[in-house]
Design a protein around this motif. Structure first.
Motif, mmCIF file in Angstrom:
data_model
loop_
_atom_site.group_PDB
_atom_site.id
_atom_site.type_symbol
_atom_site.label_atom_id
_atom_site.label_comp_id
_atom_site.label_asym_id
_atom_site.label_seq_id
_atom_site.Cartn_x
_atom_site.Cartn_y
_atom_site.Cartn_z
ATOM 1 N N GLY A 442 18.804 -46.377 51.341
ATOM 2 C CA GLY A 442 19.799 -46.691 50.325
ATOM 3 C C GLY A 442 20.993 -47.443 50.878
ATOM 4 O O GLY A 442 21.085 -47.752 52.070
ATOM 5 N N THR A 443 21.921 -47.725 49.987
ATOM 6 C CA THR A 443 23.143 -48.418 50.371
ATOM 7 C C THR A 443 24.091 -47.443 51.057
ATOM 8 O O THR A 443 24.423 -46.403 50.496
ATOM 9 N N PRO A 444 24.515 -47.753 52.278
ATOM 10 C CA PRO A 444 25.403 -46.825 52.992
ATOM 11 C C PRO A 444 26.709 -46.641 52.231
ATOM 12 O O PRO A 444 27.314 -47.618 51.773
ATOM 13 N N PRO A 445 27.171 -45.406 52.080
ATOM 14 C CA PRO A 445 28.477 -45.186 51.440
ATOM 15 C C PRO A 445 29.599 -45.689 52.343
ATOM 16 O O PRO A 445 29.381 -46.017 53.517
ATOM 17 N N SER A 446 30.771 -45.735 51.802
ATOM 18 C CA SER A 446 31.934 -46.181 52.574
ATOM 19 C C SER A 446 32.075 -45.346 53.847
ATOM 20 O O SER A 446 31.986 -44.111 53.801
ATOM 21 N N GLY A 447 32.289 -46.011 54.962
ATOM 22 C CA GLY A 447 32.434 -45.321 56.229
ATOM 23 C C GLY A 447 31.122 -45.072 56.948
ATOM 24 O O GLY A 447 31.118 -44.463 58.022
ATOM 25 N N SER A 448 30.017 -45.521 56.374
ATOM 26 C CA SER A 448 28.707 -45.337 56.996
ATOM 27 C C SER A 448 28.048 -46.687 57.212
ATOM 28 O O SER A 448 28.459 -47.705 56.652
ATOM 29 N N ILE A 449 26.998 -46.691 58.034
ATOM 30 C CA ILE A 449 26.205 -47.894 58.273
ATOM 31 C C ILE A 449 24.739 -47.548 58.087
ATOM 32 O O ILE A 449 24.346 -46.372 58.109
ATOM 33 N N SER A 450 23.930 -48.573 57.925
ATOM 34 C CA SER A 450 22.492 -48.345 57.792
ATOM 35 C C SER A 450 21.919 -47.900 59.128
ATOM 36 O O SER A 450 22.525 -48.103 60.187
ATOM 37 N N ALA A 451 20.746 -47.311 59.100
ATOM 38 C CA ALA A 451 20.111 -46.859 60.332
ATOM 39 C C ALA A 451 19.829 -48.026 61.264
ATOM 40 O O ALA A 451 20.013 -47.924 62.483
ATOM 41 N N ASN A 452 19.392 -49.160 60.703
ATOM 42 C CA ASN A 452 19.127 -50.321 61.555
ATOM 43 C C ASN A 452 20.413 -50.881 62.151
ATOM 44 O O ASN A 452 20.450 -51.306 63.307
ATOM 45 N N GLY A 453 21.477 -50.879 61.364
ATOM 46 C CA GLY A 453 22.766 -51.289 61.898
ATOM 47 C C GLY A 453 23.246 -50.348 62.980
ATOM 48 O O GLY A 453 23.852 -50.768 63.978
ATOM 49 N N TYR A 454 22.947 -49.077 62.813
ATOM 50 C CA TYR A 454 23.296 -48.077 63.825
ATOM 51 C C TYR A 454 22.537 -48.326 65.121
ATOM 52 O O TYR A 454 23.106 -48.214 66.219
#
Length: 531
Positions: A442-454
């Protein structure tokens, strides 16, 4: 029929005969690494000590193995005011005649040759050992297995593509030479084994080492535990740390996490504290060090050392990178680059290892990142860090993150975040350094990143943690992250390296060529593409 491999021929015999006082009477024409050397525990100990001495060479961990993966990456560049060191690599134009390449290849295979002799003489070593020395005898052979695994792993990183370059690892690796040199009677010309075959041997050697080394992790010398050797000799936990690193390059994430976890759970190591990291990194046998190459005032590479290359009181030729060095570029070459200096926040303690300063040479660069992890050229009392405790957290964190993504496992992602955030907060205590938060779907909420971005952020954390420790190029190669190479402190054209451009000369030079003499003298040796 006795055989000797053309990779080394006589030089290895002569080196082994000269690396210790105990070898002075050895005759090179005889079975020098079997019958003569392993006639006592004293000479057997000297043979193993000699392995670590050879690793200190400036052609290996003493300098080149640390410099080349940095200067060929986006982390480092060579000053415009410089000698003739790393000229081709600085501009990604190095060739098979490069002296650094041939020296490194030779040095590594000399060590392999000597480990082979120790391993082949396991029965002899155990035979000469007293009942009280049997554990130490097994340890000596275990160390040889561990060192051979480390050297072959390094050979693969420098001279071959990562294991996942082909689906089955069938691409060329390096020659596997695992039989001892015993006599100059016949020359054998070894071909390059496949990458899969070499990694299988590395795994086999690590398994053998762990079985032979004391399960306590202690290092025994002259029949007793010697804690002063714990960081400078391969033991159970440093071998497990090596296994964790090798498993990352194999993309065997479960094994990587398991091995790293065993090291962490050992309780034998601790992370540098925020306030003391700069000082403690340069301190010998510090709490975070797992395995390091020893230097002292009387035994060091001197003016050929890594410290002398970096220190502005020495050659001072190696510089870190910053964004302004790429100001001449345009398009993708401009947008792809991020300098090492800018990778750190202003409150990150590790930025102190690349503090801005002026090149100490007439006409040299000003206000540029100066690498200061190794700078002691008065006593040389700085050991070269090969394996550190922080890497175990970063390995476990990356492994669990990749397993989480592959298996849609939120629990593993949470475990990963715990490890990575531990490193981030231990290096930067500013409140602005927020912990990572990531989501699998899903779309990361504010303050979070996607798993691939992580996952991308983990590689950035590795860049910040291990800058100038000889890891950056290999991380780029295994993850295939395109990068920009800064040439001559930004005073020459930057190089864009794209892993999709597999016919590019720049791409070809993200690994080293086989030394030209090896190709010329060995009809079975195949050169790497582009050289």
């Amino acid at each position: 029929m006795k055989k000797i491999y053309s990779i080394l021929v006589i030089s290895s015999l002569l080196f082994m005969a000269s690396c210790s006082k105990d070898f002075l009477d050895v005759k090179p024409q005889q079975s020098v690494l079997t019958e003569d050397v392993f006639k006592s525990m004293a000479t057997s100990r000297a043979a193993v000590n000699g392995l670590y001495s050879m690793m200190q060479s400036y052609s290996y961990y003493g300098r080149d193995a640390m410099v080349i993966p940095e200067v060929l990456s986006d982390n480092a560049t060579r000053s415009v005011r410089t000698g003739n060191r790393y000229t081709g690599m600085n501009t990604v134009t190095h060739t098979a005649t490069d002296a650094n390449v041939s020296r490194m290849w030779s040095q590594m295979y000399q060590i392999v040759t000597n480990t082979n002799a120790i391993i082949a003489n396991e029965a002899n070593i155990k035979k000469i050992a007293t009942s009280l020395e049997q554990e130490e005898a097994a340890q000596l052979v275990g160390e040889a297995y561990a060192v051979r695994a480390l050297v072959y792993f390094d050979l693969m990183k420098f001279f071959a593509r990562p294991l996942n370059f082909t689906a089955d690892g069938s691409h060329l690796g390096v020659p596997l030479v695992i039989k001892p040199i015993v006599n100059i009677t016949e020359v054998v010309y070894p071909a390059r084994n496949t990458a899969a075959e070499v990694y299988a041997q590395i795994d086999k050697d690590i398994t053998a080492a762990i079985a032979l080394l004391p399960q306590t992790g202690n290092v025994i010398s002259n029949g007793v535990v010697n804690n002063t050797l714990f960081k400078i000799r391969m033991n159970r936990f440093s071998t497990l740390a090596l296994k964790a690193r090798v498993s990352v390059y194999k993309q065997d994430w479960a094994s990587a996490a398991d091995a790293a976890n065993q090291v962490i759970a050992s309780g034998r190591y601790a992370l540098y504290t925020f306030g003391n990291m700069l000082q403690d990194f340069r301190t010998q046998n510090s709490a975070e060090s797992i395995f390091e190459i020893a230097n002292n005032t009387n035994d060091n590479p001197g003016v050929d050392s890594y410290a002398y290359l970096c220190s502005q009181q020495g050659y001072g030729e190696m510089l870190g990178t910053r964004n302004s060095m790429n100001s001449r570029s345009t398009g993708t070459t401009l947008s792809t680059f991020r300098g090492l200096y800018e990778a750190y926040s202003a409150t990150d303690v590790r930025r102190g290892f690349v503090a801005l300063g002026d090149r100490n040479s007439l006409g040299g660069e000003t206000n540029v990142p100066l690498p200061t992890k190794y700078i002691n050229i008065s006593t040389y009392m700085e050991n070269i860090k090969v394996l550190r405790f922080a890497e175990m957290y970063l390995i476990r964190g990356e492994a669990n993150a990749r397993l989480a993504v592959a298996n849609s496992n939120p629990a593993l992602l949470t475990n990963s975040l715990t490890d990575i955030n531990l490193i981030r907060k231990s290096r930067d205590t500013a409140s602005a350094t927020r912990p990572f938060n990531a989501v699998l779907t899903g779309t990361p909420p504010s303050g979070s990143i996607s798993a691939n971005g992580y996952l991308d952020s983990i590689i950035v954390e590795r860049r910040k943690e291990f800058a100038f420790e000889g890891q950056r190029l290999f991380d780029l190669n295994r993850t295939q992250i395109s990068f920009v190479k800064i040439s001559s402190g930004g005073n020459a054209t930057s190089r864009l390296i794209q892993y999709s451009a597999t016919t590019s000369n720049f791409y070809n030079r993200t690994i080293l060529p086989i030394p030209v003499t090896q190709v010329q003298n060995n009809p079975n040796m195949v050169q790497n593409p582009g050289f």
